[in-house]
Scaffold this motif. Structure first.
Motif, PDB file in Angstrom:
ATOM      1  N   ASP A 173       5.317 -10.178  -8.232  1.00 12.85           N
ATOM      2  CA  ASP A 173       5.808  -8.892  -7.750  1.00 12.85           C
ATOM      3  C   ASP A 173       7.312  -9.017  -7.492  1.00 12.85           C
ATOM      4  O   ASP A 173       7.764 -10.001  -6.897  1.00 12.85           O
ATOM      5  N   PRO A 174       8.132  -8.049  -7.938  1.00 12.07           N
ATOM      6  CA  PRO A 174       9.592  -8.154  -7.764  1.00 12.07           C
ATOM      7  C   PRO A 174      10.016  -8.351  -6.322  1.00 12.07           C
ATOM      8  O   PRO A 174      11.001  -9.070  -6.054  1.00 12.07           O
ATOM      9  N   ILE A 175       9.307  -7.755  -5.383  1.00 15.26           N
ATOM     10  CA  ILE A 175       9.658  -7.934  -3.974  1.00 15.26           C
ATOM     11  C   ILE A 175       9.389  -9.370  -3.536  1.00 15.26           C
ATOM     12  O   ILE A 175      10.188  -9.982  -2.827  1.00 15.26           O
ATOM     13  N   VAL A 176       8.271  -9.939  -3.993  1.00 20.53           N
ATOM     14  CA  VAL A 176       7.953 -11.329  -3.667  1.00 20.53           C
ATOM     15  C   VAL A 176       8.983 -12.264  -4.286  1.00 20.53           C
ATOM     16  O   VAL A 176       9.472 -13.201  -3.635  1.00 20.53           O
ATOM     17  N   VAL A 177       9.347 -12.000  -5.528  1.00 22.35           N
ATOM     18  CA  VAL A 177      10.347 -12.823  -6.219  1.00 22.35           C
ATOM     19  C   VAL A 177      11.672 -12.778  -5.473  1.00 22.35           C
ATOM     20  O   VAL A 177      12.327 -13.804  -5.267  1.00 22.35           O
ATOM     21  N   ARG A 230       0.814  -1.222   0.000  1.00 22.39           N
ATOM     22  CA  ARG A 230       0.000   0.000   0.000  1.00 22.39           C
ATOM     23  C   ARG A 230       0.849   1.274   0.000  1.00 22.39           C
ATOM     24  O   ARG A 230       0.306   2.377   0.059  1.00 22.39           O
ATOM     25  N   THR A 231       2.161   1.116  -0.050  1.00 20.74           N
ATOM     26  CA  THR A 231       3.049   2.274  -0.056  1.00 20.74           C
ATOM     27  C   THR A 231       3.541   2.546  -1.470  1.00 20.74           C
ATOM     28  O   THR A 231       4.011   1.639  -2.156  1.00 20.74           O
ATOM     29  N   SER A 232       3.450   3.782  -1.898  1.00 20.48           N
ATOM     30  CA  SER A 232       3.956   4.182  -3.210  1.00 20.48           C
ATOM     31  C   SER A 232       5.248   4.969  -3.039  1.00 20.48           C
ATOM     32  O   SER A 232       5.569   5.446  -1.941  1.00 20.48           O
ATOM     33  N   LYS A 258      10.598   0.518  -6.521  1.00 18.05           N
ATOM     34  CA  LYS A 258      10.272   0.231  -5.129  1.00 18.05           C
ATOM     35  C   LYS A 258      10.959  -1.038  -4.641  1.00 18.05           C
ATOM     36  O   LYS A 258      11.382  -1.133  -3.481  1.00 18.05           O
ATOM     37  N   SER A 259      11.061  -2.028  -5.504  1.00 20.91           N
ATOM     38  CA  SER A 259      11.730  -3.270  -5.129  1.00 20.91           C
ATOM     39  C   SER A 259      13.197  -3.026  -4.782  1.00 20.91           C
ATOM     40  O   SER A 259      13.710  -3.556  -3.792  1.00 20.91           O
TER      41      SER A 259
END
Length: 213
Positions: A124-128, A31-33, A55-56
Motif C-alpha cells: 500500500d502506498p501509505i505503508v511504503v 476504511r476511509t475512501s 489517498k496516499s
C-alpha cells in the motif's frame, strides 16, 4: 479575480485536509475512501483529485501539516548537530512530544499514525511511505549517535544498532503510551527527564557495548 480564485483553492485544500484528519481519525485510514472525505469536506471527488493525486498523497499532505521528529531535527541549528548531537536529539524529541500534548492537530495526526493506520497490504502506498520515513529517520539518528561517539558524548565502544533501538523505542513508546492513556502521566512536564534517561542509558549501560573480539 485570480487572487480570489487562488484563495478559494487554498481554502478548499485546507477544508479537504481538515476533513481527512477527522474521517481518518474516526474511521481509520484503510476504511476511509476519498468519497467519504469528499462528503465530509462538502466537495466533489473531482475537487479532491484537483489537489491530490490519490489517498496516499492526501495522507502525506495531512502529515506534513505537523512537525514530525525528523523535520524538527532538520530545522535545528546545524552548529548544534556538529557540536552537541545528543543535545539536538534531546531537544528535538522533547519539542515534538510537547507539541503533541499541546497542539490539537498534532495530537490527532499522531493518534492516526499510531492507532488508525491499519497495515493491511504491504505494498500500500501509505505503508511504503511510512516505511521510507522510518528508514530515513533511522539513518539520521544513527548518524547523530556516531557523531556523538566521535565527540566523546557517548562511549567509543557503543553498539550503535542497539543504541538506535533504545532511542527509537523510548520516543515512540512515550508517545504511544501517552496517546493511549493521557492521564497516566504528564508527558509535557516529564518529556525531557524521560528521554534524557534514555540518553543516560546509552552512556552507562554495559549491555549496550560492542562485544570485544
Amino acid at each position: 479575480m485570480a487572487r480570489n480564485t487562488k484563495e478559494e483553492a487554498l481554502e478548499t485544500r485546507c477544508r479537504i485536509l481538515d476533513a481527512a484528519e477527522n474521517v481518518f481519525h474516526a474511521c481509520g485510514v484503510s476504511r476511509t475512501s476519498l468519497a467519504d472525505i469528499a462528503t465530509a469536506a462538502e466537495v466533489t471527488r473531482g475537487a479532491i483529485y484537483w489537489h491530490f493525486e490519490n489517498k496516499s498523497d492526501l495522507f502525506n499532505a495531512m502529515c506534513e501539516r505537523v512537525r514530525l521528529p525528523l523535520e524538527a531535527m532538520k530545522e535545528a541549528d546545524t552548529k548544534l548537530f556538529a557540536n552537541d548531537p545528543m543535545g539536538l536529539l534531546l531537544s528535538s524529541a522533547v519539542q515534538v512530544m510537547r507539541q503533541v500534548v499541546h497542539d490539537r492537530r498534532s495530537r490527532k495526526v499522531f493518534d492516526i499514525l499510531f492507532f488508525k493506520c491499519e497495515y493491511v497490504e504491504p505494498d500500500d502506498p501509505i505503508v511504503v511511505r511510512q516505511r521510507e520515513c522510518f528508514m530515513t529517520a533511522k539513518i539520521k539518528i544513527k548518524q547523530m549517535l556516531l557523531e556523538a561517539v566521535t565527540l566523546g558524548q557517548l562511549p567509543a565502544d557503543l553498539d550503535i544498532d542497539l543504541a538506535y533501538v533504545i532511542v527509537h523505542a523510548t520516543f515512540t513508546g512515550l508517545l504511544n503510551d501517552w496517546l493511549f492513556a493521557p492521564d497516566n502521566f504528564d508527558l509535557s512536564r516529564n518529556a525531557e527527564k524521560l528521554f534524557a534517561a534514555a540518553i543516560h542509558t546509552l552512556r552507562t549501560a554495559p549491555t549496550l557495548r560492542e562485544a570485544k573480539a
